[in-house]
Design a protein around this motif. Structure first.
Motif, mmCIF file in Angstrom:
data_model
loop_
_atom_site.group_PDB
_atom_site.id
_atom_site.type_symbol
_atom_site.label_atom_id
_atom_site.label_comp_id
_atom_site.label_asym_id
_atom_site.label_seq_id
_atom_site.Cartn_x
_atom_site.Cartn_y
_atom_site.Cartn_z
ATOM 1 N N CYS A 159 49.616 -11.380 -33.976
ATOM 2 C CA CYS A 159 48.397 -11.875 -33.339
ATOM 3 C C CYS A 159 47.679 -10.716 -32.653
ATOM 4 C CB CYS A 159 48.701 -12.993 -32.349
ATOM 5 S SG CYS A 159 49.627 -12.459 -30.919
ATOM 6 N N VAL A 160 46.415 -10.915 -32.352
ATOM 7 C CA VAL A 160 45.576 -9.836 -31.821
ATOM 8 C C VAL A 160 46.142 -9.327 -30.490
ATOM 9 C CG1 VAL A 160 43.239 -9.165 -31.145
ATOM 10 C CG2 VAL A 160 43.542 -10.896 -32.910
ATOM 11 N N GLU A 161 46.513 -10.257 -29.617
ATOM 12 C CA GLU A 161 46.975 -9.838 -28.288
ATOM 13 C C GLU A 161 48.229 -8.986 -28.333
ATOM 14 O OE1 GLU A 161 45.216 -13.246 -25.296
ATOM 15 O OE2 GLU A 161 47.379 -12.953 -25.416
ATOM 16 N N SER A 162 49.199 -9.336 -29.192
ATOM 17 C CA SER A 162 50.402 -8.489 -29.182
ATOM 18 C C SER A 162 50.115 -7.117 -29.750
ATOM 19 C CB SER A 162 51.628 -9.118 -29.850
ATOM 20 O OG SER A 162 51.315 -10.124 -30.710
ATOM 21 N N GLU A 163 49.144 -6.998 -30.638
ATOM 22 C CA GLU A 163 48.815 -5.673 -31.176
ATOM 23 C C GLU A 163 48.026 -4.855 -30.164
ATOM 24 O OE1 GLU A 163 50.010 -4.541 -34.087
ATOM 25 O OE2 GLU A 163 51.031 -6.468 -34.326
ATOM 26 N N LEU A 164 47.212 -5.550 -29.376
ATOM 27 C CA LEU A 164 46.352 -4.854 -28.420
ATOM 28 C C LEU A 164 47.084 -4.583 -27.101
ATOM 29 C CD1 LEU A 164 43.384 -3.890 -28.353
ATOM 30 C CD2 LEU A 164 42.810 -6.034 -27.198
ATOM 31 N N GLY A 165 48.045 -5.450 -26.808
ATOM 32 C CA GLY A 165 48.811 -5.281 -25.577
ATOM 33 C C GLY A 165 48.081 -5.751 -24.329
ATOM 34 N N LYS A 166 47.017 -6.504 -24.524
ATOM 35 C CA LYS A 166 46.356 -7.126 -23.362
ATOM 36 C C LYS A 166 45.642 -8.406 -23.794
ATOM 37 C CE LYS A 166 42.248 -4.216 -23.627
ATOM 38 N NZ LYS A 166 41.540 -3.066 -23.190
ATOM 39 N N PRO A 167 45.284 -9.260 -22.837
ATOM 40 C CA PRO A 167 44.671 -10.535 -23.207
ATOM 41 C C PRO A 167 43.318 -10.364 -23.906
ATOM 42 C CG PRO A 167 45.279 -10.517 -20.877
ATOM 43 C CD PRO A 167 45.467 -9.138 -21.386
ATOM 44 N N VAL A 168 43.034 -11.289 -24.787
ATOM 45 C CA VAL A 168 41.773 -11.257 -25.529
ATOM 46 C C VAL A 168 41.078 -12.605 -25.316
ATOM 47 C CG1 VAL A 168 40.782 -11.177 -27.864
ATOM 48 C CG2 VAL A 168 42.703 -9.700 -27.287
ATOM 49 N N ASP A 169 39.811 -12.558 -24.978
ATOM 50 C CA ASP A 169 39.058 -13.786 -24.781
ATOM 51 C C ASP A 169 38.653 -14.345 -26.153
ATOM 52 O OD1 ASP A 169 37.587 -15.755 -23.262
ATOM 53 O OD2 ASP A 169 35.787 -14.712 -23.965
ATOM 54 N N ARG A 170 39.128 -15.552 -26.456
ATOM 55 C CA ARG A 170 38.890 -16.122 -27.790
ATOM 56 C C ARG A 170 37.406 -16.275 -28.098
ATOM 57 N NH1 ARG A 170 41.593 -21.555 -29.219
ATOM 58 N NH2 ARG A 170 41.120 -22.066 -27.067
ATOM 59 N N LEU A 171 36.640 -16.697 -27.090
ATOM 60 C CA LEU A 171 35.213 -16.921 -27.336
ATOM 61 C C LEU A 171 34.466 -15.622 -27.597
ATOM 62 C CD1 LEU A 171 33.748 -19.775 -25.151
ATOM 63 C CD2 LEU A 171 33.741 -19.507 -27.633
ATOM 64 N N SER A 172 34.840 -14.551 -26.875
ATOM 65 C CA SER A 172 34.190 -13.259 -27.126
ATOM 66 C C SER A 172 34.495 -12.781 -28.535
ATOM 67 C CB SER A 172 34.671 -12.184 -26.154
ATOM 68 O OG SER A 172 34.554 -12.642 -24.858
ATOM 69 N N LEU A 173 35.758 -12.971 -28.940
ATOM 70 C CA LEU A 173 36.125 -12.546 -30.292
ATOM 71 C C LEU A 173 35.361 -13.383 -31.325
ATOM 72 C CD1 LEU A 173 37.858 -10.747 -32.129
ATOM 73 C CD2 LEU A 173 39.680 -12.455 -31.964
ATOM 74 N N LEU A 174 35.278 -14.683 -31.081
ATOM 75 C CA LEU A 174 34.527 -15.559 -31.984
ATOM 76 C C LEU A 174 33.068 -15.103 -32.081
ATOM 77 C CD1 LEU A 174 34.194 -18.211 -33.642
ATOM 78 C CD2 LEU A 174 33.739 -19.375 -31.480
ATOM 79 N N GLU A 175 32.483 -14.812 -30.935
ATOM 80 C CA GLU A 175 31.079 -14.389 -30.932
ATOM 81 C C GLU A 175 30.899 -13.113 -31.737
ATOM 82 O OE1 GLU A 175 29.188 -13.003 -27.392
ATOM 83 O OE2 GLU A 175 27.252 -13.149 -28.397
ATOM 84 N N SER A 176 31.823 -12.185 -31.540
ATOM 85 C CA SER A 176 31.743 -10.911 -32.237
ATOM 86 C C SER A 176 31.888 -11.098 -33.759
ATOM 87 C CB SER A 176 32.834 -10.001 -31.664
ATOM 88 O OG SER A 176 32.959 -8.854 -32.405
ATOM 89 N N VAL A 177 32.844 -11.925 -34.172
ATOM 90 C CA VAL A 177 33.027 -12.146 -35.617
ATOM 91 C C VAL A 177 31.766 -12.796 -36.198
ATOM 92 C CG1 VAL A 177 34.351 -13.368 -37.379
ATOM 93 C CG2 VAL A 177 35.544 -12.315 -35.457
ATOM 94 N N LEU A 178 31.223 -13.780 -35.502
ATOM 95 C CA LEU A 178 30.027 -14.466 -36.015
ATOM 96 C C LEU A 178 28.864 -13.480 -36.131
ATOM 97 C CD1 LEU A 178 30.213 -17.871 -34.091
ATOM 98 C CD2 LEU A 178 30.616 -17.505 -36.531
ATOM 99 N N ARG A 179 28.736 -12.601 -35.118
ATOM 100 C CA ARG A 179 27.647 -11.619 -35.144
ATOM 101 C C ARG A 179 27.792 -10.690 -36.360
ATOM 102 N NH1 ARG A 179 27.902 -7.650 -31.703
ATOM 103 N NH2 ARG A 179 29.202 -8.857 -30.281
ATOM 104 N N HIS A 180 29.022 -10.222 -36.595
ATOM 105 C CA HIS A 180 29.237 -9.337 -37.748
ATOM 106 C C HIS A 180 29.061 -10.084 -39.074
ATOM 107 C CE1 HIS A 180 30.175 -5.856 -35.425
ATOM 108 N NE2 HIS A 180 31.162 -6.442 -34.791
#
Ligand code: BT5
Length: 251
Positions: A159-180
């Protein structure tokens, strides 16, 4: 959710706390005439689908699961197989924005540390005998708890958080994917699109095994063509393999 995503040029966002599959919902909407850009998002999917009847596990609170409707032009319909790469590329770029180094596993998975973090399911919308849409479903494992038990999986997952090593805001990630998604969708027929997708492909140039309904073939993952099909070289011979019902694994 709508407020957080209000800056995006999206015609309509439907949020469902629970559904069977956002792809089924978006397909029904598309069949009823919904325009390009309609997005269905769910926190929980009771019957998330992968390709060929495989399942996709979505854990409430920790996964992202959504589907977007596209209305391709006639020229884009000639290259309909690029919509699944579109989803993978948008997710990969969004993960890069977080500082990660994703790879795309041909044709439709996104990997982090060579483990599956996202799956993409592109389905064609038919109107009678002609195609008039694509539904692109994307599932991303965001937080710990979203990764299914390894004995349920054909390929390792993360999952994204274990690879990044810190919490990830689901909505921000969703927004970013939709934008791309919206940005890259405009370029789907360009060479740059294929190039950007191709440069993130895992196992390119390496020996791989491709599993097709009629058996397996092993060869070198030589290239991808303008439709996103895989070009495999087997003892001096080239085989072009289309996505859909194919699984790829490193040798
Ligand atoms: C995919 O299929 O990877 C496409 C998954 C698409 C899911 C999205 S979620 C929103 C939308 N609504 C849906 O109903 N679907 C889409 P495929 O390449 O066939 O891979 C499926 C395989 O991935 C399964 O057989 C499992 O081995 C594995 N898998 C299932 N859930 C997983 C997860 N959460 N993380 C990693 N691997 C998983």
């Amino acid at each position: 959710i709508r407020a957080r995503l209000s800056a995006l040029p999206i015609s309509e966002i439907q949020y469902l706390p629970e559904t069977y599959s956002t792809n089924d919902d978006a397909m029904a909407w598309a069949q009823a005439g919904a325009p390009e850009g309609v997005v269905v998002i769910a926190d929980k999917q009771l019957k998330g689908r992968g390709r060929l009847g495989r399942m996709w596990v979505t854990q409430p609170g920790t996964s992202l699961a959504f589907s977007m409707i596209f209305r391709p032009t006639l020229e884009e319909i000639e290259k309909l197989s690029l919509f699944s790469p579109l989803g993978a590329l948008a997710v990969a770029v969004a993960l890069e924005d977080l500082g990660l180094s994703p790879e795309i596993k041909w044709p439709n998975d996104v990997l982090l540390s060579r483990k599956k973090v996202c799956g993409v399911l592109a389905e064609t919308v038919w109107m009678g005998s002609h195609i008039n849409g694509v539904v692109l479903g994307i599932g991303i494992n965001v937080a710990t708890g979203s990764v299914p038990d390894s004995n349920m999986l054909l390929f390792p997952a993360t999952c994204v958080e274990s690879e990044l090593g810190k919490p990830v805001d689901r909505l921000s990630l969703l927004e970013s994917v939709l934008r791309h998604l919206i940005e890259w969708r405009k370029q789907i027929r360009t060479e740059r699109f294929i190039e950007e997708w191709k440069k993130r492909l895992a196992f390119l140039g390496e020996k791989v095994t491709v599993q097709k309904p009629d058996g397996e073939i092993t060869g070198r993952f030589q290239d991808v063509d303008e439709h996103g099909a895989l070009v495999l070289s087997v003892e001096e011979q080239y085989h072009t393999i289309f996505a859909g019902d194919v699984k790829l694994r490193p040798l």
